[in-house]
Every structure is written in structure tokens, then in C-alpha cells.
Design a protein around this motif. Sequence first.
Motif, PDB file in Angstrom:
ATOM      1  N   ASP A   1      -3.501   1.251   2.252  1.00  0.00           N
ATOM      2  CA  ASP A   1      -2.310   1.881   1.689  1.00  0.00           C
ATOM      3  C   ASP A   1      -2.637   3.123   0.860  1.00  0.00           C
ATOM      4  O   ASP A   1      -1.734   3.743   0.303  1.00  0.00           O
ATOM      5  N   LEU A   2      -3.903   3.482   0.787  1.00  0.00           N
ATOM      6  CA  LEU A   2      -4.339   4.537  -0.124  1.00  0.00           C
ATOM      7  C   LEU A   2      -3.607   5.868   0.098  1.00  0.00           C
ATOM      8  O   LEU A   2      -3.190   6.513  -0.874  1.00  0.00           O
ATOM      9  N   ASP A   3      -3.431   6.288   1.333  1.00  0.00           N
ATOM     10  CA  ASP A   3      -2.759   7.570   1.576  1.00  0.00           C
ATOM     11  C   ASP A   3      -1.319   7.547   1.062  1.00  0.00           C
ATOM     12  O   ASP A   3      -0.879   8.475   0.378  1.00  0.00           O
ATOM     13  N   ALA A   4      -0.580   6.497   1.380  1.00  0.00           N
ATOM     14  CA  ALA A   4       0.809   6.384   0.923  1.00  0.00           C
ATOM     15  C   ALA A   4       0.875   6.272  -0.593  1.00  0.00           C
ATOM     16  O   ALA A   4       1.712   6.912  -1.239  1.00  0.00           O
ATOM     17  N   LEU A   5      -0.013   5.476  -1.175  1.00  0.00           N
ATOM     18  CA  LEU A   5      -0.036   5.320  -2.632  1.00  0.00           C
ATOM     19  C   LEU A   5      -0.359   6.645  -3.323  1.00  0.00           C
ATOM     20  O   LEU A   5       0.199   6.951  -4.377  1.00  0.00           O
ATOM     21  N   SER A   6      -1.249   7.431  -2.726  1.00  0.00           N
ATOM     22  CA  SER A   6      -1.654   8.698  -3.339  1.00  0.00           C
ATOM     23  C   SER A   6      -0.477   9.657  -3.468  1.00  0.00           C
ATOM     24  O   SER A   6      -0.325  10.334  -4.484  1.00  0.00           O
TER      25      SER A   6
ATOM     26  N   SER B   1       9.692   1.510   7.169  1.00  0.00           N
ATOM     27  CA  SER B   1       8.278   1.885   7.194  1.00  0.00           C
ATOM     28  C   SER B   1       7.928   2.925   6.126  1.00  0.00           C
ATOM     29  O   SER B   1       6.775   3.336   6.019  1.00  0.00           O
ATOM     30  N   ASP B   2       8.914   3.338   5.336  1.00  0.00           N
ATOM     31  CA  ASP B   2       8.692   4.389   4.339  1.00  0.00           C
ATOM     32  C   ASP B   2       8.241   3.829   2.998  1.00  0.00           C
ATOM     33  O   ASP B   2       8.942   2.992   2.402  1.00  0.00           O
ATOM     34  N   PRO B   3       7.087   4.274   2.492  1.00  0.00           N
ATOM     35  CA  PRO B   3       6.669   3.862   1.155  1.00  0.00           C
ATOM     36  C   PRO B   3       7.573   4.546   0.122  1.00  0.00           C
ATOM     37  O   PRO B   3       7.764   5.758   0.172  1.00  0.00           O
ATOM     38  N   ILE B   4       8.157   3.749  -0.792  1.00  0.00           N
ATOM     39  CA  ILE B   4       9.131   4.315  -1.731  1.00  0.00           C
ATOM     40  C   ILE B   4       8.827   4.010  -3.191  1.00  0.00           C
ATOM     41  O   ILE B   4       9.515   4.524  -4.074  1.00  0.00           O
ATOM     42  N   GLY B   5       7.821   3.196  -3.463  1.00  0.00           N
ATOM     43  CA  GLY B   5       7.519   2.906  -4.858  1.00  0.00           C
ATOM     44  C   GLY B   5       6.227   2.138  -5.011  1.00  0.00           C
ATOM     45  O   GLY B   5       5.691   1.589  -4.042  1.00  0.00           O
ATOM     46  N   PHE B   6       5.746   2.136  -6.245  1.00  0.00           N
ATOM     47  CA  PHE B   6       4.529   1.381  -6.538  1.00  0.00           C
ATOM     48  C   PHE B   6       4.516   0.972  -8.003  1.00  0.00           C
ATOM     49  O   PHE B   6       5.229   1.521  -8.835  1.00  0.00           O
TER      50      PHE B   6
END
Length: 151
Positions: free
Chosen positions: A13-18, A59-64
Motif C-alpha cells: 500500500d506504500l504508493d497509495a499511502l504516500s 478501489s480508490d484510497p481515500i484515507g489513512f
Amino acid sequence: MSTIRIRQAVLADLDALSVLFDGYRQFYGRESDVAAAKKFLSERIGHAESVLFIAHEGSDPIGFAQLYPSFSSVSLGRIYILNDLFIHESGRRKGVGAGLLSASIDFARTAGAIRLALSTANTNTKAQALYEAQGWERDDDFFYIYPIPQS
């Protein structure tokens, strides 16, 4: 209608988290630097220095959310510090923040923590409203100072 999914993040998940982490840093007035955000998160993950949760809508990363382990000397127990929580604009007002808080609390309880703490800017009233709506209480017992100037 897409569903919101929240899970503990992994190295994949590193790319999306970045990208999300870079957005979080920009929210707090920092210049965009996705490469530096990626390096920072990679080091935290690689050294097991934090626990990250990621939220997706479809499929969209929206938060962390990012938790850092620590300890309470007085209480003789593990605590976690919820240091970072960010929802992309497209994911706001959909329960993502509450879901990330819930995942963080569940993780801390399962890990045997005695407390989960967080802080936010005094001006971040939207986040404060969410935290208070979720039952978090403001701490007026401690005085925090930062002797090293923030750059």
C-alpha cells in the motif's frame, strides 16, 4: 454505491499511502513532496515503528491513520499515539474518519494498550468535532511545549 473498506495497511500500500500522507502534510502547511513522504513511511513500516490503516472507497484510497507505539511510565503500560489521520476530500462526510478511529481503537485494545491518544491543531475544529462525537475527551490536565522550533 461504493462501500468503504478499512484495513491495516501493508507494504504493498506504500504508493497509495504516500500520496495520502503527502496530502496530509499539505493540509498542515508543508510543501508537496511525495518522494519524501514515501521514504518516511517506508522507514516506519520497514522498522515496525508505526501501524497504518488505509481506507478505500471501491478501489480508490481515500484515507489513512497512523499509530505510533509508546509507553506510559506512570501507568506501566503500552499506549499508542494516533499521530496522523487524513481523509481525502472525496472521502469526507462518509464515515471514513469514524471508521479509521474505530479500527485504531480495536487495534490498540487487541494489542493490550491501556490508552490511545491523539492531538490535532487547535484550528482543526472539524476533526475535533468528529473526535468529540466519537466519545473522545479533551485533555486539559497536561501542558505541552515544543522547545525545538518547528521548521
